[in-house]
Scaffold this motif. Structure first.
Motif, mmCIF file in Angstrom:
data_model
loop_
_atom_site.group_PDB
_atom_site.id
_atom_site.type_symbol
_atom_site.label_atom_id
_atom_site.label_comp_id
_atom_site.label_asym_id
_atom_site.label_seq_id
_atom_site.Cartn_x
_atom_site.Cartn_y
_atom_site.Cartn_z
ATOM 1 N N THR A 112 35.174 40.812 37.963
ATOM 2 C CA THR A 112 35.834 39.714 38.670
ATOM 3 C C THR A 112 37.224 39.450 38.096
ATOM 4 N N ILE A 113 37.320 39.436 36.787
ATOM 5 C CA ILE A 113 38.601 39.169 36.121
ATOM 6 C C ILE A 113 39.635 40.239 36.447
ATOM 7 N N LYS B 129 43.564 34.097 46.667
ATOM 8 C CA LYS B 129 44.544 34.308 45.599
ATOM 9 C C LYS B 129 44.386 33.337 44.438
ATOM 10 N N SER B 130 43.304 32.570 44.449
ATOM 11 C CA SER B 130 43.069 31.623 43.365
ATOM 12 C C SER B 130 42.416 32.322 42.170
ATOM 13 N N ALA B 131 42.892 32.014 40.981
ATOM 14 C CA ALA B 131 42.305 32.574 39.759
ATOM 15 C C ALA B 131 40.979 31.911 39.425
ATOM 16 N N ARG B 132 40.663 30.824 40.125
ATOM 17 C CA ARG B 132 39.379 30.138 39.958
ATOM 18 C C ARG B 132 38.708 30.066 41.332
ATOM 19 N N TRP C 280 37.035 32.538 35.301
ATOM 20 C CA TRP C 280 38.114 31.558 35.168
ATOM 21 C C TRP C 280 38.249 31.099 33.718
ATOM 22 N N CYS C 281 37.133 30.973 33.015
ATOM 23 C CA CYS C 281 37.185 30.575 31.603
ATOM 24 C C CYS C 281 38.020 31.564 30.797
ATOM 25 N N TYR C 282 37.837 32.857 31.066
ATOM 26 C CA TYR C 282 38.619 33.878 30.357
ATOM 27 C C TYR C 282 40.100 33.750 30.698
ATOM 28 N N ILE C 283 40.407 33.629 31.989
ATOM 29 C CA ILE C 283 41.808 33.544 32.416
ATOM 30 C C ILE C 283 42.479 32.307 31.820
ATOM 31 N N LYS C 284 41.768 31.187 31.834
ATOM 32 C CA LYS C 284 42.312 29.950 31.287
ATOM 33 C C LYS C 284 42.518 30.060 29.782
ATOM 34 N N ASP D 94 45.601 28.185 40.928
ATOM 35 C CA ASP D 94 44.342 27.449 40.851
ATOM 36 C C ASP D 94 44.224 26.556 42.082
ATOM 37 N N SER D 95 43.243 26.824 42.924
ATOM 38 C CA SER D 95 43.110 26.101 44.192
ATOM 39 C C SER D 95 42.041 25.011 44.169
ATOM 40 N N LYS D 96 41.561 24.651 42.984
ATOM 41 C CA LYS D 96 40.503 23.644 42.923
ATOM 42 C C LYS D 96 40.976 22.306 43.501
ATOM 43 N N LYS D 97 42.170 21.882 43.126
ATOM 44 C CA LYS D 97 42.681 20.592 43.601
ATOM 45 C C LYS D 97 42.785 20.586 45.120
ATOM 46 N N GLU D 98 43.307 21.694 45.691
ATOM 47 C CA GLU D 98 43.433 21.776 47.144
ATOM 48 C C GLU D 98 42.071 21.755 47.827
ATOM 49 N N PHE D 99 41.109 22.414 47.207
ATOM 50 C CA PHE D 99 39.756 22.417 47.768
ATOM 51 C C PHE D 99 39.187 21.002 47.818
ATOM 52 N N LEU D 100 39.295 20.287 46.705
ATOM 53 C CA LEU D 100 38.739 18.934 46.638
ATOM 54 C C LEU D 100 39.460 17.991 47.598
#
Length: 362
Positions: free
Chosen positions: A92-93, A293-296, A308-312, A325-331
């Motif tokens: 995945t990474i 295209k999100s790393a998470r 994502w833990c590795y990338i971060k 990182d698209s988490k904020k956009e998702f929420l």
């Protein structure tokens, strides 16, 4: 889009039938195509497909040695962790989020090389990355190299039957194909070399790289635990290399619509979020198709994302210079202000309107 429609070598049975629908060959036809494309004596341009499965066969003796000579409970645990978690997460990474989607960037070539070789090298980047661009462009449509609607064998043998790059590209198209992988670090063939070998990757450099990678890791595992540890890990890596070929069939509902309300928000294809690949490899597949295209891709509290833990972590130590990182956009899009999920049927925002944010690490 026109380029991605032609960048892969079509199988002899084609992508579509006479009516323009997905061609669904029988298992016998799929197997015939598979062995034909492995035949390097008939056509040396089959070398990369042959190499991909030869590596699996080369790891098989290690698996048998572990099972019948060096078996232990500790070894079994090590094999499980290495194959299911380490190899899966690294896929995945490296292959997924970096090689294909370029979801993050490395500070320098050393960290790229370091990440590339964190595990045994089995899947050539070219086979995965180029075809995965097509998978996203034509997901669950004719031309998708691992279309789950084609059946299990259609997906399982896709790396040979459907994923190799086209062999008759013009020089301009070949340059576009190379451009898809320019950030990966694979030294590409010249156009003349491509006409000879039918691939972006050069066979000599590829084989030498694998030999060095395997030699390093066998020596390291042997020094850490002798032949029992080396056989357990090398054998489990081969087991993973076979098992990972089943993922897209499962990850797209086995050709059926298995998407769930409040779980799978992307409705453009049949991808689904699954707990097992999510937890062991960070592969929350429906989320990924929503924000490729999100790393998470683990956005919800229970969606732990080890990749994502590795990338971060790499960004924190300065090895990764930027990531999306698209988490904020998702929420913001799929949950209300109190964090409660909005049912898919009531969503007012179109998926295409949401864009991931690029984060630059200071």
């Amino acid at each position: 889009m026109a380029f991605l429609n032609t960048v892969l070598e079509p199988p002899s049975y084609g992508w579509t039938d006479e009516d323009g629908n997905l061609a669904k060959p029988t298992n016998a036809i799929i197997l015939k195509e598979f062995f034909s494309r492995l035949n390097v004596f008939r056509d040396k341009k089959n070398w990369l497909s042959f190499l991909s499965w030869f590596l699996v066969l080369a790891l098989t003796p290690f698996l048998f040695l572990f099972i019948f000579k060096y078996f232990s409970i500790v070894g079994l645990i090590v094999a499980f962790v290495y194959s299911m978690i380490i190899m899966g997460t690294h896929g995945t990474i490296w292959h997924h989020r970096y090689c294909t989607h370029n979801a993050y960037t490395f500070t320098n070539k050393f960290w790229r090389f370091f990440t590339q070789n964190l595990t045994l090298k089995i899947i050539p980047e070219e086979i995965y990355a180029v075809s995965h661009h097509v998978h996203h462009a034509l997901s669950d449509q004719p031309g998708d190299p691992y279309n789950a609607q084609g059946g299990f064998m259609y997906c399982f043998l896709a790396d040979v039957n459907h994923q190799p790059v086209a062999r008759n590209m013009t020089e301009a198209c070949y340059k576009k194909c190379v451009n898809l992988m320019k950030h990966v670090g694979v030294t590409p063939n010249t156009y003349k070399q491509y006409q000879k070998w039918g691939t972006i990757a050069n066979p000599y450099r590829t084989v030498v790289g694998i030999i060095l990678n395997w030699g390093f890791w066998f020596t390291a595992f042997y020094l850490m635990g002798g032949l029992p540890l080396a056989c357990a890990i090398f054998g489990s890596a081969g087991f993973w290399a076979v098992g990972v070929r089943t993922f897209n069939y499962e990850g797209h509902g086995k050709g059926q619509d298995k998407r769930r309300e409040g779980t799978d928000y992307n409705r453009e294809d049949m991808s689904i979020n699954q707990l097992w690949p999510g937890y062991v490899a960070g592969e929350w597949h429906n989320n990924h198709h929503l924000y490729p295209k999100s790393a998470r891709s683990g956005f919800k509290p229970h969606q732990f994302d080890l990749a994502w833990c590795y990338i971060k972590l790499m960004s924190m130590i300065g090895a990764v210079s930027s990531y999306r990182d698209s988490k904020k956009e998702f929420l913001m899009t799929y949950c209300n202000k109190d964090g409660v999920e909005i049912p898919v049927t009531k969503l007012a925002v179109k998926y295409a309107e949401v864009k991931p944010v690029l984060v630059r690490v200071k």
